[in-house]
Design an enzyme around this catalytic site. Structure first.
Site, PDB file in Angstrom:
ATOM      1  N   HIS A 122       0.853  -1.197   0.000  1.00  0.00           N
ATOM      2  CA  HIS A 122       0.000   0.000   0.000  1.00  0.00           C
ATOM      3  C   HIS A 122       0.888   1.246   0.000  1.00  0.00           C
ATOM      4  CE1 HIS A 122      -2.909   3.040   1.350  1.00  0.00           C
ATOM      5  NE2 HIS A 122      -3.860   2.186   0.946  1.00  0.00           N
ATOM      6  N   ASN A 124       0.494   4.282   1.189  1.00  0.00           N
ATOM      7  CA  ASN A 124       0.566   4.989   2.469  1.00  0.00           C
ATOM      8  C   ASN A 124       1.009   4.076   3.608  1.00  0.00           C
ATOM      9  OD1 ASN A 124      -1.734   6.364   0.774  1.00  0.00           O
ATOM     10  ND2 ASN A 124      -1.033   7.932   2.216  1.00  0.00           N
ATOM     11  N   ASN A 134       6.031  15.758   5.214  1.00  0.00           N
ATOM     12  CA  ASN A 134       6.683  16.890   5.862  1.00  0.00           C
ATOM     13  C   ASN A 134       8.117  16.606   6.292  1.00  0.00           C
ATOM     14  OD1 ASN A 134       4.192  17.969   5.496  1.00  0.00           O
ATOM     15  ND2 ASN A 134       3.652  18.109   7.664  1.00  0.00           N
ATOM     16  N   THR A 180      43.241  49.319 -12.383  1.00  0.00           N
ATOM     17  CA  THR A 180      42.323  49.526 -11.270  1.00  0.00           C
ATOM     18  C   THR A 180      41.403  50.677 -11.644  1.00  0.00           C
ATOM     19  OG1 THR A 180      43.870  51.040 -10.156  1.00  0.00           O
ATOM     20  CG2 THR A 180      43.995  48.703  -9.555  1.00  0.00           C
ATOM     21  N   HIS A 181      40.136  50.594 -11.249  1.00  0.00           N
ATOM     22  CA  HIS A 181      39.134  51.605 -11.624  1.00  0.00           C
ATOM     23  C   HIS A 181      39.012  51.711 -13.152  1.00  0.00           C
ATOM     24  CE1 HIS A 181      39.047  53.088  -7.428  1.00  0.00           C
ATOM     25  NE2 HIS A 181      40.350  52.861  -7.468  1.00  0.00           N
ATOM     26  N   SER A 311      28.882  37.072 -36.111  1.00  0.00           N
ATOM     27  CA  SER A 311      27.862  38.024 -36.533  1.00  0.00           C
ATOM     28  C   SER A 311      27.177  37.549 -37.799  1.00  0.00           C
ATOM     29  CB  SER A 311      28.498  39.400 -36.772  1.00  0.00           C
ATOM     30  OG  SER A 311      27.576  40.296 -37.342  1.00  0.00           O
TER      31      SER A 311
END
EC number: 4.2.1.2
Length: 455
Positions: A122, A124, A134, A180-181, A311
């Site tokens: 079965h 269940n 759960n 950097t930056h 492209s």
């Protein structure tokens, strides 16, 4: 051909060629939402769990040996992917995952009964014995998540790490200009730059390996609300032990089942490490495509392998397609992290009911990252080369080499040299000699790009 199945709501017709039962069929009809099916990793994890639970129930004398063996045999078929077509439910169902739990229970019972005699299994009473959706669904979540991390993501991180190690060693002596930056900075070698990418992977692998321990504790044994109703006191420990034997992974029974049912902070925590990996992969891919920009009007320090025409209108164009693909994946993973974070916050009272969307996004992140890293490694990183003539020219033309003069003539005089070279569009050496701050011999002695890298 159809057959009639029954549940507590009555009769319902089911395709006679399918092994699921009434509750699965009701869910299939009631939740026709999208095409995001419950990940097979969850189904297989459920099968591992059901096999372990059947063994424990038999050892406790609650389930006959014949039923336990029959259930285990069907679980093996599920794990091997032989019954995939019998799990039709989407992610968008009950938030506890009950319908998927019952889907697994029904299929196992149906197939087991094909081999048993009068003793019927079965869904269940037998397959789901001592369990609840759960506690089984969050357990399956952790099993599936851990296995996916080990078998997919961690191995791909290692492979990409190895390629970067090779590239690092190949270009360790090649001096280039740092940035950097987004502006010119002092020099470093290309190998040093790549070592930073390599360390990104090494560190993120460490973050993952450390964080994934959080998903080893399992919810099984908590049943409906964490009390363990209808299960033996040590059922969770025994099932975890069986899972350790099956998988070889060190799963344990969570010490607090109330937590295990209502909170998904462990999954949320581990996905944070996955998101961190995605962030660093985006950084690496962006660095590579910017350094490869051009080939004649960009930085052009790296050359990408030409995998396909870039492209539909511009002949001969090669685009950073692998970089674009993996950065899109990174963006998706960051979005998944937001979804998981929101869903993980919805543990109302004794149960979180956003479980399916949490694990769906978690596993999607792993799959997308693993696949994109493999593609990026094979089709981009392995064929990536340095454009050494461009790199050398940019080093020789850089004004930031003037930084090496700071200890000898001071910051202000060095800045005047750099400004003069920029204003008059001359070389740094010409400007330095013109100011009279240094001699040609001193300039050649002090301005050594390789020495400036501290290699």
């Amino acid at each position: 051909m159809e057959r009639i199945e029954r549940d507590t709501l009555g009769e319902i017709s089911v395709d006679a060629t399918k092994y699921w039962g009434a509750q699965t069929e009701r869910s299939r009809r009631n939740f026709a939402i999208g095409d995001n099916y419950m990940p097979k990793e969850i189904i297989y994890a459920f099968a591992q769990l059901k096999k372990a639970a059947a063994k424990v129930n038999a050892l406790e004398g609650k389930l006959s040996e014949a039923k336990s063996v029959a259930i285990g045999n069907v679980c093996d078929q599920i794990i091997q992917g032989e019954l995939d077509e019998h799990f039709p439910l989407v992610v968008w169902q009950t938030g506890s995952g009950t319908q998927s739990n019952m889907n697994v229970n029904e299929v196992i019972a149906h197939v087991a009964n094909l081999t048993l005699g009068e003793e019927k299994v079965h869904p269940n009473d037998d397959v789901n014995m001592s369990q609840s959706s759960n506690d089984t669904f969050p357990t399956a979540m952790h099993i599936a998540a851990y296995q996916a991390l080990v078998t997919k993501l961690l191995s791909e991180i290692t492979k990409m790490e190895e390629v970067l190690t090779t590239k690092k060693n190949q270009y360790m002596q090649l001096v280039k200009i740092g940035r950097t930056h987004l502006q010119d900075a002092t020099p470093l070698t290309l190998g040093q730059e790549i070592s930073g990418w390599e360390a990104c992977l090494t560190n993120n692998k460490n973050y993952l390996e450390s964080s994934m321990k959080a998903i080893l504790p399992l919810a099984i044994g908590g049943t409906a609300v964490g009390t363990g109703l209808n299960a033996s006191k040590d059922f969770g420990d025994k099932v975890a032990e069986e899972l350790r034997k099956q998988t070889g992974y060190p799963f344990t029974s969570d010490s607090n089942k109330y937590f295990a049912l209502t909170s998904h902070s462990p999954i949320n925590f581990v996905h944070g490490a996955i998101r961190s990996l995605a962030s660093d992969l985006m950084k690496i891919a962006n660095d590579i495509r910017l350094l490869a920009s051009g080939p004649r009007s960009g930085i052009g320090e790296l050359t990408l392998p030409a995998n396909e025409p870039g492209s539909s209108i511009m002949p001969g164009k090669v685009n950073p397609t692998q970089c674009e693909a993996i950065t899109m994946v990174a963006a998706q993973v960051m979005g998944n992290d937001t979804t998981i974070n929101i869903a993980a916050s919805q543990g109302n009272f004794e149960l979180n009911v956003y479980k399916p969307v949490i694990i769906f996004n978690f596993l999607e992140s792993i799959t997308l990252l693993s696949d994109s890293m493999r593609s990026f490694r094979i089709h981009c990183l392995e064929g990536l080369t340095a454009n050494e003539s461009v790199i050398e020219a940019k080093v020789n033309d850089s004004l930031m080499l003037v930084t090496a003069l700071n200890p000898h003539i001071g910051y202000e005089k060095a800045a005047k040299i750099a400004k003069l070279a920029f204003d008059e569009n001359t070389t740094l050496k010409e400007a330095a000699i013109k100011t009279g701050f240094v001699t040609e011999k001193e300039f050649d002695l002090w301005i050594d790009p390789l020495k400036m890298t501290n290699l």
